[in-house]
Design a protein around this motif. Structure first.
Motif, PDB file in Angstrom:
ATOM      1  N   VAL A  59      42.010  43.337  51.736  1.00  0.00           N
ATOM      2  CA  VAL A  59      42.753  42.730  50.630  1.00  0.00           C
ATOM      3  C   VAL A  59      42.669  41.217  50.796  1.00  0.00           C
ATOM      4  CG1 VAL A  59      45.011  42.457  49.553  1.00  0.00           C
ATOM      5  CG2 VAL A  59      44.310  44.695  50.435  1.00  0.00           C
ATOM      6  N   VAL A  60      42.256  40.527  49.756  1.00  0.00           N
ATOM      7  CA  VAL A  60      42.195  39.058  49.766  1.00  0.00           C
ATOM      8  C   VAL A  60      43.277  38.528  48.838  1.00  0.00           C
ATOM      9  CG1 VAL A  60      40.819  37.053  49.069  1.00  0.00           C
ATOM     10  CG2 VAL A  60      39.763  38.892  50.391  1.00  0.00           C
ATOM     11  N   THR A  61      44.044  37.560  49.322  1.00  0.00           N
ATOM     12  CA  THR A  61      45.152  37.036  48.523  1.00  0.00           C
ATOM     13  C   THR A  61      45.540  35.650  49.014  1.00  0.00           C
ATOM     14  OG1 THR A  61      47.322  37.641  47.601  1.00  0.00           O
ATOM     15  CG2 THR A  61      46.992  38.009  49.967  1.00  0.00           C
ATOM     16  N   GLY A  62      46.595  35.115  48.428  1.00  0.00           N
ATOM     17  CA  GLY A  62      47.190  33.865  48.882  1.00  0.00           C
ATOM     18  C   GLY A  62      48.650  34.088  49.204  1.00  0.00           C
ATOM     19  N   THR A  63      49.195  33.304  50.102  1.00  0.00           N
ATOM     20  CA  THR A  63      50.606  33.450  50.437  1.00  0.00           C
ATOM     21  C   THR A  63      51.474  32.808  49.356  1.00  0.00           C
ATOM     22  OG1 THR A  63      50.598  31.398  51.727  1.00  0.00           O
ATOM     23  CG2 THR A  63      50.122  33.450  52.910  1.00  0.00           C
ATOM     24  N   GLY A  64      52.744  33.193  49.355  1.00  0.00           N
ATOM     25  CA  GLY A  64      53.651  32.644  48.359  1.00  0.00           C
ATOM     26  C   GLY A  64      53.341  33.199  46.985  1.00  0.00           C
ATOM     27  N   GLY A  65      53.558  32.391  45.974  1.00  0.00           N
ATOM     28  CA  GLY A  65      53.378  32.844  44.606  1.00  0.00           C
ATOM     29  C   GLY A  65      52.084  32.423  43.961  1.00  0.00           C
ATOM     30  N   THR A  66      51.115  31.962  44.768  1.00  0.00           N
ATOM     31  CA  THR A  66      49.832  31.494  44.235  1.00  0.00           C
ATOM     32  C   THR A  66      48.684  32.217  44.924  1.00  0.00           C
ATOM     33  OG1 THR A  66      50.747  29.296  43.808  1.00  0.00           O
ATOM     34  CG2 THR A  66      48.356  29.476  43.883  1.00  0.00           C
ATOM     35  N   ALA A  88      44.623  27.750  44.105  1.00  0.00           N
ATOM     36  CA  ALA A  88      44.380  26.703  43.110  1.00  0.00           C
ATOM     37  C   ALA A  88      42.923  26.282  43.066  1.00  0.00           C
ATOM     38  CB  ALA A  88      45.256  25.489  43.414  1.00  0.00           C
ATOM     39  N   GLY A  89      42.099  26.860  43.944  1.00  0.00           N
ATOM     40  CA  GLY A  89      40.669  26.584  43.904  1.00  0.00           C
ATOM     41  C   GLY A  89      40.259  25.424  44.786  1.00  0.00           C
ATOM     42  N   GLY A 119      39.477  29.475  43.053  1.00  0.00           N
ATOM     43  CA  GLY A 119      40.365  30.608  43.274  1.00  0.00           C
ATOM     44  C   GLY A 119      40.142  31.716  42.256  1.00  0.00           C
ATOM     45  N   TYR A 120      39.878  31.317  41.021  1.00  0.00           N
ATOM     46  CA  TYR A 120      39.546  32.316  39.994  1.00  0.00           C
ATOM     47  C   TYR A 120      38.248  33.033  40.360  1.00  0.00           C
ATOM     48  CZ  TYR A 120      35.822  32.232  36.413  1.00  0.00           C
ATOM     49  OH  TYR A 120      34.655  32.422  35.715  1.00  0.00           O
ATOM     50  N   GLU A 121      37.259  32.278  40.842  1.00  0.00           N
ATOM     51  CA  GLU A 121      35.996  32.905  41.202  1.00  0.00           C
ATOM     52  C   GLU A 121      36.134  33.739  42.467  1.00  0.00           C
ATOM     53  OE1 GLU A 121      31.757  33.684  40.751  1.00  0.00           O
ATOM     54  OE2 GLU A 121      33.532  33.402  39.497  1.00  0.00           O
ATOM     55  N   LEU A 122      37.033  33.335  43.387  1.00  0.00           N
ATOM     56  CA  LEU A 122      37.319  34.161  44.560  1.00  0.00           C
ATOM     57  C   LEU A 122      37.850  35.519  44.119  1.00  0.00           C
ATOM     58  CD1 LEU A 122      37.681  34.485  47.655  1.00  0.00           C
ATOM     59  CD2 LEU A 122      39.962  33.474  47.376  1.00  0.00           C
ATOM     60  N   ALA A 123      38.752  35.522  43.152  1.00  0.00           N
ATOM     61  CA  ALA A 123      39.259  36.782  42.623  1.00  0.00           C
ATOM     62  C   ALA A 123      38.139  37.586  41.973  1.00  0.00           C
ATOM     63  CB  ALA A 123      40.383  36.526  41.624  1.00  0.00           C
ATOM     64  N   MET A 124      37.282  36.903  41.203  1.00  0.00           N
ATOM     65  CA  MET A 124      36.200  37.600  40.514  1.00  0.00           C
ATOM     66  C   MET A 124      35.173  38.167  41.491  1.00  0.00           C
ATOM     67  SD  MET A 124      37.058  37.488  37.363  1.00  0.00           S
ATOM     68  CE  MET A 124      35.552  38.224  36.744  1.00  0.00           C
ATOM     69  N   ALA A 125      35.039  37.555  42.663  1.00  0.00           N
ATOM     70  CA  ALA A 125      34.069  38.019  43.653  1.00  0.00           C
ATOM     71  C   ALA A 125      34.554  39.252  44.400  1.00  0.00           C
ATOM     72  CB  ALA A 125      33.745  36.903  44.643  1.00  0.00           C
TER      73      ALA A 125
END
Length: 256
Positions: free
Chosen positions: A53-60, A63-64, A113-119
């Protein structure tokens, strides 16, 4: 102290790799990009891990790109291109590991960050998550390849031309996300998918991922190569320096 942390859910046989720079919106500095790739590869090599699972801590989510890195390199186009290329290299590393990668999109995912999600191989988003191909705001070409494949060219073009923000809940019925759930259900949804992956043949899952990555690899590679050539021109154009300066100063750019 590392800006990327790894945790394990041994019961469901998955690991979480998270960017931990909440003060920067989990921005992806060169060190973060390298650490993400290293941790993902090392974690995927663990036989006890059946998905990541790839994610970010907190609520974000992320931001790229780190705007300070762009600013520091604004007068060195080759250094900017190297930084942009490092994002593509990370996403190639993610595709190359044998286990599925689940994007836990818990909030804003902008630019890199958007592309990280898309990858990620699949994405599960909270209803209040947002995606934005924000590179256009920085004066470079947004990574459009996966977005066009998953969302369709019409809306993808509008987002990429404008740097618009896409609300996850508004596209819940498209192929962009496998699930869009309430924020308090996000972790349960991620755990459910990871646990079901863990019940399948590791070899069959690995070969399925290989086949599905291969299925769209040529189209993505062609778009990426052409985009790279255009970015070479963009970072040498005065609009790039003005875009970065305006973004950092919180003002509208003044293009000549």
């Amino acid at each position: 102290m590392t800006d990327v942390i790894v945790s394990h859910d041994k019961a469901e046989q998955y690991a979480t790799v998270a960017i931990d720079r909440p003060d920067t919106g989990n921005a992806m500095s060169p060190a973060v990009i390298a650490d993400l790739g290293d941790h993902i590869e090392a974690t995927a090599a663990d036989d006890a891990v059946r998905s990541i699972v790839v994610t970010g801590t907190g609520g974000t989510f992320s931001a790229g790109a780190d705007v300070d890195v762009f600013a520091a390199r604004a007068d060195d186009p080759d250094a900017v291109i190297d930084y942009l290329d490092s994002f593509s290299a990370l996403y190639a590393r993610m595709e190359a590991v044998s286990v599925p990668i689940i994007g836990r999109v818990n909030g804003p995912a902008y630019g890199g960050g958007y592309e990280l999600a898309m990858a990620c191989d699949l994405r599960i988003a909270a209803t209040d998550a947002t995606l934005c191909p924000a590179e256009i705001r920085m004066g470079v070409v947004p990574p459009f390849e996966r977005l066009c494949l998953e969302l369709g060219e019409g809306l993808a073009q509008e987002l990429c031309f404008t740097g618009g923000v896409l609300e996850a809940e508004a596209v819940a019925d498209t192929d962009l996300f496998s699930r869009v759930v309430a924020p308090d259900r996000l972790d349960d949804a991620v755990r459910d998918v990871a646990s079901r992956i863990a019940r399948r043949s590791p070899n069959a899952v690995a070969q399925t991922k290989r086949a599905m990555v291969r299925h769209r690899a040529d189209e993505i590679a062609r778009g990426r190569a052409y985009r790279h050539a255009l970015d070479e021109q963009c970072v040498r154009h005065p609009d790039f320096a003005e875009s970065v300066a305006a973004f950092r100063e919180g003002r509208e750019p003044d293009y000549e």
